[in-house]
Design a protein around this motif. Sequence first.
Motif, PDB file in Angstrom:
ATOM      1  N   PRO A 106      11.428  -9.268  19.813  1.00  0.00           N
ATOM      2  CA  PRO A 106      10.030  -9.187  19.369  1.00  0.00           C
ATOM      3  C   PRO A 106       9.393  -7.838  19.698  1.00  0.00           C
ATOM      4  O   PRO A 106       9.432  -7.409  20.859  1.00  0.00           O
ATOM      5  CB  PRO A 106       9.350 -10.319  20.150  1.00  0.00           C
ATOM      6  CG  PRO A 106      10.453 -11.280  20.446  1.00  0.00           C
ATOM      7  CD  PRO A 106      11.670 -10.433  20.669  1.00  0.00           C
ATOM      8  N   PRO A 107       8.827  -7.166  18.700  1.00  0.00           N
ATOM      9  CA  PRO A 107       8.171  -5.878  18.940  1.00  0.00           C
ATOM     10  C   PRO A 107       6.754  -6.070  19.468  1.00  0.00           C
ATOM     11  O   PRO A 107       6.243  -7.202  19.516  1.00  0.00           O
ATOM     12  CB  PRO A 107       8.153  -5.250  17.538  1.00  0.00           C
ATOM     13  CG  PRO A 107       8.014  -6.440  16.628  1.00  0.00           C
ATOM     14  CD  PRO A 107       8.805  -7.550  17.275  1.00  0.00           C
ATOM     15  N   ASP A 108       6.134  -4.977  19.855  1.00  0.00           N
ATOM     16  CA  ASP A 108       4.742  -5.045  20.303  1.00  0.00           C
ATOM     17  C   ASP A 108       3.784  -5.054  19.118  1.00  0.00           C
ATOM     18  O   ASP A 108       2.633  -5.503  19.249  1.00  0.00           O
ATOM     19  CB  ASP A 108       4.425  -3.847  21.209  1.00  0.00           C
ATOM     20  CG  ASP A 108       5.235  -3.889  22.489  1.00  0.00           C
ATOM     21  OD1 ASP A 108       5.085  -4.868  23.243  1.00  0.00           O
ATOM     22  OD2 ASP A 108       6.035  -2.968  22.721  1.00  0.00           O
ATOM     23  N   LEU A 109       4.257  -4.556  17.970  1.00  0.00           N
ATOM     24  CA  LEU A 109       3.417  -4.505  16.770  1.00  0.00           C
ATOM     25  C   LEU A 109       4.322  -4.334  15.558  1.00  0.00           C
ATOM     26  O   LEU A 109       5.387  -3.710  15.649  1.00  0.00           O
ATOM     27  CB  LEU A 109       2.412  -3.345  16.866  1.00  0.00           C
ATOM     28  CG  LEU A 109       1.412  -3.159  15.726  1.00  0.00           C
ATOM     29  CD1 LEU A 109       0.060  -2.677  16.271  1.00  0.00           C
ATOM     30  CD2 LEU A 109       1.919  -2.170  14.684  1.00  0.00           C
ATOM     31  N   ILE A 110       3.889  -4.874  14.420  1.00  0.00           N
ATOM     32  CA  ILE A 110       4.646  -4.758  13.174  1.00  0.00           C
ATOM     33  C   ILE A 110       3.794  -4.053  12.133  1.00  0.00           C
ATOM     34  O   ILE A 110       2.634  -4.425  11.901  1.00  0.00           O
ATOM     35  CB  ILE A 110       5.044  -6.145  12.633  1.00  0.00           C
ATOM     36  CG1 ILE A 110       5.888  -6.901  13.659  1.00  0.00           C
ATOM     37  CG2 ILE A 110       5.810  -6.012  11.302  1.00  0.00           C
ATOM     38  CD1 ILE A 110       6.085  -8.367  13.322  1.00  0.00           C
ATOM     39  N   VAL A 111       4.354  -3.017  11.505  1.00  0.00           N
ATOM     40  CA  VAL A 111       3.741  -2.375  10.336  1.00  0.00           C
ATOM     41  C   VAL A 111       4.480  -2.944   9.134  1.00  0.00           C
ATOM     42  O   VAL A 111       5.676  -2.708   8.964  1.00  0.00           O
ATOM     43  CB  VAL A 111       3.861  -0.844  10.382  1.00  0.00           C
ATOM     44  CG1 VAL A 111       3.276  -0.228   9.109  1.00  0.00           C
ATOM     45  CG2 VAL A 111       3.156  -0.285  11.615  1.00  0.00           C
ATOM     46  N   LEU A 112       3.784  -3.707   8.299  1.00  0.00           N
ATOM     47  CA  LEU A 112       4.428  -4.523   7.273  1.00  0.00           C
ATOM     48  C   LEU A 112       3.943  -4.173   5.874  1.00  0.00           C
ATOM     49  O   LEU A 112       2.779  -4.391   5.528  1.00  0.00           O
ATOM     50  CB  LEU A 112       4.135  -6.006   7.566  1.00  0.00           C
ATOM     51  CG  LEU A 112       4.672  -7.044   6.597  1.00  0.00           C
ATOM     52  CD1 LEU A 112       6.195  -7.043   6.588  1.00  0.00           C
ATOM     53  CD2 LEU A 112       4.142  -8.427   6.978  1.00  0.00           C
ATOM     54  N   ASP A 113       4.854  -3.630   5.055  1.00  0.00           N
ATOM     55  CA  ASP A 113       4.533  -3.392   3.657  1.00  0.00           C
ATOM     56  C   ASP A 113       4.570  -4.732   2.927  1.00  0.00           C
ATOM     57  O   ASP A 113       5.471  -5.543   3.144  1.00  0.00           O
ATOM     58  CB  ASP A 113       5.562  -2.421   3.055  1.00  0.00           C
ATOM     59  CG  ASP A 113       5.202  -2.024   1.631  1.00  0.00           C
ATOM     60  OD1 ASP A 113       4.033  -2.191   1.242  1.00  0.00           O
ATOM     61  OD2 ASP A 113       6.098  -1.538   0.909  1.00  0.00           O
ATOM     62  N   LEU A 114       3.608  -4.978   2.049  1.00  0.00           N
ATOM     63  CA  LEU A 114       3.582  -6.262   1.353  1.00  0.00           C
ATOM     64  C   LEU A 114       4.563  -6.315   0.184  1.00  0.00           C
ATOM     65  O   LEU A 114       5.054  -7.383  -0.167  1.00  0.00           O
ATOM     66  CB  LEU A 114       2.163  -6.563   0.855  1.00  0.00           C
ATOM     67  CG  LEU A 114       1.112  -6.804   1.936  1.00  0.00           C
ATOM     68  CD1 LEU A 114      -0.167  -7.359   1.315  1.00  0.00           C
ATOM     69  CD2 LEU A 114       1.612  -7.749   3.017  1.00  0.00           C
ATOM     70  N   MET A 115       4.840  -5.165  -0.418  1.00  0.00           N
ATOM     71  CA  MET A 115       5.741  -5.126  -1.574  1.00  0.00           C
ATOM     72  C   MET A 115       7.173  -4.910  -1.103  1.00  0.00           C
ATOM     73  O   MET A 115       7.636  -3.778  -0.961  1.00  0.00           O
ATOM     74  CB  MET A 115       5.314  -4.016  -2.530  1.00  0.00           C
ATOM     75  CG  MET A 115       3.921  -4.206  -3.097  1.00  0.00           C
ATOM     76  SD  MET A 115       3.791  -5.684  -4.146  1.00  0.00           S
ATOM     77  CE  MET A 115       4.804  -5.176  -5.535  1.00  0.00           C
ATOM     78  N   LEU A 116       7.868  -6.013  -0.840  1.00  0.00           N
ATOM     79  CA  LEU A 116       9.234  -5.946  -0.336  1.00  0.00           C
ATOM     80  C   LEU A 116      10.164  -6.763  -1.231  1.00  0.00           C
ATOM     81  O   LEU A 116       9.741  -7.748  -1.831  1.00  0.00           O
ATOM     82  CB  LEU A 116       9.300  -6.504   1.093  1.00  0.00           C
ATOM     83  CG  LEU A 116       8.541  -5.757   2.185  1.00  0.00           C
ATOM     84  CD1 LEU A 116       8.529  -6.584   3.464  1.00  0.00           C
ATOM     85  CD2 LEU A 116       9.178  -4.391   2.446  1.00  0.00           C
ATOM     86  N   PRO A 117      11.442  -6.370  -1.301  1.00  0.00           N
ATOM     87  CA  PRO A 117      12.408  -7.154  -2.087  1.00  0.00           C
ATOM     88  C   PRO A 117      12.761  -8.463  -1.383  1.00  0.00           C
ATOM     89  O   PRO A 117      12.632  -8.580  -0.169  1.00  0.00           O
ATOM     90  CB  PRO A 117      13.630  -6.228  -2.161  1.00  0.00           C
ATOM     91  CG  PRO A 117      13.510  -5.344  -0.966  1.00  0.00           C
ATOM     92  CD  PRO A 117      12.045  -5.146  -0.743  1.00  0.00           C
ATOM     93  N   ALA A 118      13.184  -9.446  -2.173  1.00  0.00           N
ATOM     94  CA  ALA A 118      13.630 -10.753  -1.663  1.00  0.00           C
ATOM     95  C   ALA A 118      12.458 -11.507  -1.027  1.00  0.00           C
ATOM     96  O   ALA A 118      11.746 -12.240  -1.700  1.00  0.00           O
ATOM     97  CB  ALA A 118      14.794 -10.601  -0.701  1.00  0.00           C
TER      98      ALA A 118
END
Length: 228
Positions: free
Chosen positions: A46-58
């Motif tokens: 588990p990381p301390d924070l996630i930078v998450l793009d919404l447009m991802l494959p699958a």
Amino acid sequence: MKSKILLVDDEPDALEVLGFKLREAGFAPSFAADGAKALAAVRAAPPDLIVLDLMLPAVDGLEVCKILRRDPATAAIPILMLTAKAAEMDRVLGLELGADDYVTKPYSPRELVLRIKKLLTRTKASDDPLAQLRIGGLEIDVPRHQVTVDGAPVTLTATEFKLLEILARRRGRVQTRDRLLQDVWGYDNPIDSRTVDTHMRRLREKLGETASLLETIRGVGYRFTAEK
């Protein structure tokens, strides 16, 4: 120790540039190119924070956010989502699913690093052993970053916790949406009041009947009621 940041994006160039900027800022970045790999990485370490793009494959970013928030083991990990400038509906959905903040593409890596730093400060526990708030059946334990209602734990994101803490500390005083955007999110020039409304809706859902302590002041903002 360096804060661990998981970057989830299917654009290799974006990962490379942002990874460099994060290392330069003293963070320890890791990478995932799609939603499935992101979920596996979070469960493994588990990381301390996630930078998450919404447009991802699958598995897209919205689904990743939903899955992480449903699991008590990952529900409190701060999530900063990346959205296309025109995708307002995706932004709203992301916030409703539990993302803490968002940055629109194209973005400045420097701005993103600053947002990451601000978001991480919300997760830091207080050193004040007396920093506990008890109002009726609601208890906010700031040093432990925990909330209980009638003794039952309530899982909040870092942003939801900070929002509740600020409103409780300013009990009886109306807080405008712009003021909350400045004090909770750290926005210097508040522009998107829907961010506050979305988080308030999620916070109320989690608090159940205790949410009656949170009043909406129409056209202005919110207030934690002064009544017992």
